[in-house]
Design a protein around this motif. Sequence first.
Motif, PDB file in Angstrom:
ATOM      1  N   ARG A   1      -3.141   3.650  -2.965  1.00  0.00           N
ATOM      2  CA  ARG A   1      -3.140   2.239  -2.533  1.00  0.00           C
ATOM      3  C   ARG A   1      -3.746   2.302  -1.037  1.00  0.00           C
ATOM      4  N   VAL A   2      -4.830   1.908  -0.273  1.00  0.00           N
ATOM      5  CA  VAL A   2      -5.067   2.475   1.086  1.00  0.00           C
ATOM      6  C   VAL A   2      -5.399   0.960   1.739  1.00  0.00           C
ATOM      7  N   ILE A   3      -4.745   0.675   2.972  1.00  0.00           N
ATOM      8  CA  ILE A   3      -5.089  -0.231   3.766  1.00  0.00           C
ATOM      9  C   ILE A   3      -5.524   0.442   5.112  1.00  0.00           C
TER      10      ILE A   3
ATOM     11  N   CYS B   1       0.787  -1.195  -0.002  1.00  0.00           N
ATOM     12  CA  CYS B   1      -0.056   0.003   0.079  1.00  0.00           C
ATOM     13  C   CYS B   1       1.014   1.269   0.091  1.00  0.00           C
ATOM     14  N   ASP B   2       0.313   2.203  -0.184  1.00  0.00           N
ATOM     15  CA  ASP B   2       1.066   3.738  -0.395  1.00  0.00           C
ATOM     16  C   ASP B   2       0.723   4.173   1.141  1.00  0.00           C
TER      17      ASP B   2
END
Length: 92
Positions: free
Chosen positions: A32-34, A7-8
């Motif tokens: 990209r998110v978690i 992720c970012d």
Amino acid sequence: MSSRLACDVLVVGGGSGGCVVAGRLATESEARVILVEAGPDYGTRSSGLWPADLLDGGALVTSHEWGYASGQLAGREPIAFQRARVMGGCSA
């Protein structure tokens, strides 16, 4: 076999604020998110998986709390800090 997630941005805490931050980042950027939450995610309210105490808006729910307290205080009982360990946090 183990898998890795990439992720970012990693958002820790699925309470109201964490969910909003993760949602905004995911929809308004290419990041990209978690989103990580220690408590359970019961899905939508209509899923039928939610415990009754969480569905009662007038109840003080203790089934999902972290157990945080102030510790020893001179001349009084410790103060409980109610925090919910569930997706949606205390707003759940």
